[in-house]
Design a protein around this motif. Structure first.
Motif, short mmCIF file in Angstrom:
data_model
loop_
_atom_site.label_atom_id
_atom_site.label_comp_id
_atom_site.label_asym_id
_atom_site.label_seq_id
_atom_site.Cartn_x
_atom_site.Cartn_y
_atom_site.Cartn_z
N VAL A 78 -63.44 -19.55 -102.33
CA VAL A 78 -64.20 -18.69 -103.25
C VAL A 78 -65.22 -19.49 -104.03
N TYR A 79 -64.90 -20.73 -104.33
CA TYR A 79 -65.85 -21.58 -105.06
C TYR A 79 -67.20 -21.63 -104.36
N ASN A 80 -67.18 -21.91 -103.06
CA ASN A 80 -68.43 -21.98 -102.32
C ASN A 80 -69.06 -20.61 -102.12
N GLY A 95 -64.33 -20.95 -108.82
CA GLY A 95 -63.54 -22.10 -108.39
C GLY A 95 -62.53 -22.51 -109.44
N TRP A 96 -62.93 -22.42 -110.70
CA TRP A 96 -62.04 -22.76 -111.79
C TRP A 96 -60.86 -21.78 -111.84
N ALA A 97 -61.14 -20.49 -111.61
CA ALA A 97 -60.09 -19.47 -111.62
C ALA A 97 -59.08 -19.71 -110.51
N ILE A 98 -59.58 -19.93 -109.29
CA ILE A 98 -58.65 -20.12 -108.18
C ILE A 98 -58.03 -21.52 -108.20
N ALA A 314 -64.28 -30.25 -102.41
CA ALA A 314 -65.52 -29.47 -102.38
C ALA A 314 -66.21 -29.46 -103.74
N MET A 315 -65.45 -29.30 -104.82
CA MET A 315 -66.05 -29.26 -106.15
C MET A 315 -66.54 -30.65 -106.56
N ALA A 316 -65.84 -31.70 -106.16
CA ALA A 316 -66.28 -33.06 -106.48
C ALA A 316 -67.55 -33.41 -105.70
#
Length: 459
Positions: A78-80, A95-98, A314-316
């Protein structure tokens, strides 16, 4: 990958079967064993109905995942999809939520398995079992995703055998007249039915379904194209949903004291094992309990660690988390630092929650609510990316299905546990502060290649 602005770093070794197995193991075909009592109580005995509604809600969500992975075949879930489909700040918050879901899921799995094993072997304390499970899974996951796939396949076969044994014994018990109530009572009970009751139970039952979305985390390790990810998600979800409905239906008919379970709940988490004892005796109760411990503590937590590490990676990679998390092992082709951090967090959170009397219930509520909020954003991302941004005329896939999925999940969220709602909103508030900090530090969230023509063409 080229259209996304990233260079390939993870190894593409997984086929359709690997992905379906991964999703099934993550969901755990015998997942209802561990939370059956909670769902039974909250649903007024209509546990099979709660799982059926949950499956429909998740099928809508899987359809939205399938659409977004076609446009953006990247790790990050979901972040992407929210970041690229709507905007980078929205992606960060999704992304923070999941992340709340993914960071806590391994801890919950390890804790439930450790408590179950401690009950079986009291001489070994919970914390020893927990650390042992974490060490084993971390070693396997650092070695490589293909090794993880092989081990989880063996685990899946074992779970399937236990489930078949239970269903066969339960069928014989029902034919022998050991059941309670009408055969349809697990689906509809006029004395307890309300929509609020059913959807409140769905908010608990959905824990068993969480994991199908983890397949999307392997988009960069899948060798069959973006369409294969969507197929694997739908297949795994459909198979698991049917198994969940079947096992909870027969278990609900074999509960030894239905009225007592509805009135007092299942604080010790043994309602399913009590039903198994009615079906086949003490040996079946022990078998289902040990199978639950192994499935949650090894198989499910192993793939949960994989999914969590890919989200951190992915977030990093997009500079929204510390850069050391994006390091990929040259030898094994996996995000090694993210895997190790996930292991450390699992031990710390697991040990803390083991100390709390309400640890398992609190973790479950937080995990469900965080995931459901992220899924709501996913449905919005489909509509925004395809209909608003790219003027899609496929209104069935890009408007009607995600709108229906959003409506069902919103009703589930509204009827969810109030404490979980409050704690999850606090988590989202912290996420907003972190996002503000990124802006203040000049690190406004961005994702590589967001305007790439390849993404437009995919729409």
């Amino acid at each position: 990958m080229q259209g996304s602005g990233y260079r390939p770093e993870l190894r593409r070794t997984l086929g359709l079967r690997d992905l379906v197995v991964y999703g099934l193991v993550f969901m755990v075909p015998i997942a209802p064993f561990g939370i059956f009592g909670s769902v039974y109580t909250s649903s007024g005995g209509m546990v099979a109905l709660a799982y059926a509604v949950g499956m429909v809600a998740m099928l809508f969500t899987a359809a939205s995942y399938a659409q977004m992975v076609k446009a953006f075949p990247l790790a990050g879930s979901v972040y992407n999809y929210a970041g690229r489909g709507i905007g980078a700040p929205v992606g960060f918050l999704a992304g923070w939520a999941i992340l709340l879901d993914y960071l806590l899921v391994p801890s919950l799995l390890y804790l439930i398995a450790s408590v179950a094993m401690h009950a079986t072997v009291p001489a070994i304390p919970v914390w020893v079992w927990l650390i042992g499970f974490v060490l084993f899974n971390t070693i396997v996951n650092v070695y490589g995703i293909k090794m993880t796939a092989r081990i989880t396949l063996v685990m899946l076969v074992g779970e399937a055998i236990v489930l078949v044994v239970f269903l066969a014994a339960a069928a014989l018990a029902l034919l022998d007249g050991r059941g309670h109530g009408s055969v349809w009572s697990p689906v509809f009970n006029s004395a307890t039915f309300t929509s609020a009751v059913v959807f409140g139970a769905v908010s608990v039952a959905v824990l068993s379904f969480l994991g199908f979305d983890g397949i999307s985390m392997l988009a960069e390790e899948n060798r069959g194209g973006a369409g294969q990810i969507g197929k694997a998600m739908l297949a795994a979800l459909g198979l698991a949903g049917l198994l969940f409905i079947a096992q909870t239906w027969v278990a609900a008919l074999l509960v030894p004291d239905p009225a007592g379970l509805l009135a007092n709940g299942d604080p010790d988490g043994v309602a399913f094992y009590d039903a198994a004892k009615v079906a086949g005796g003490s040996w079946l109760a022990t078998l289902t309990a040990v199978a639950t411990a192994i499935a949650w503590g090894v198989a499910n937590s192993m793939v949960a660690q994989v999914a969590t590490s890919r989200l951190l990676f992915a977030m990093a990679r997009d500079r929204q988390l510390p850069k050391f998390l994006r390091k990929v092992s040259i030898k094994h082709g996996v995000p090694a630092n993210a895997i190790l951090l996930t292991a450390v967090l699992s031990v710390a959170i697991g040990l803390y929650m083991a100390w709390r009397s309400d640890g398992i219930a609190l973790l479950s509520s937080l995990i469900n609510f965080g995931a459901l909020c992220a899924f709501l954003v996913l449905h919005v991302a489909v509509v925004w990316h395809y209909v608003v941004r790219n003027k899609s005329r496929n209104l069935w896939s890009h408007l009607l299905l995600p709108a229906a999925g959003f409506a069902v999940l919103m009703y589930v969220v509204i009827n969810a546990n109030v404490a979980a709602q409050r704690l999850a909103l606090i988590w989202l508030g912290v996420g907003v502060l972190v996002l503000a900090g990124l802006y203040a530090a000049g690190r406004r969230p961005t994702l590589s290649g967001m305007t790439a023509s390849a993404s437009k063409d995919a729409a």
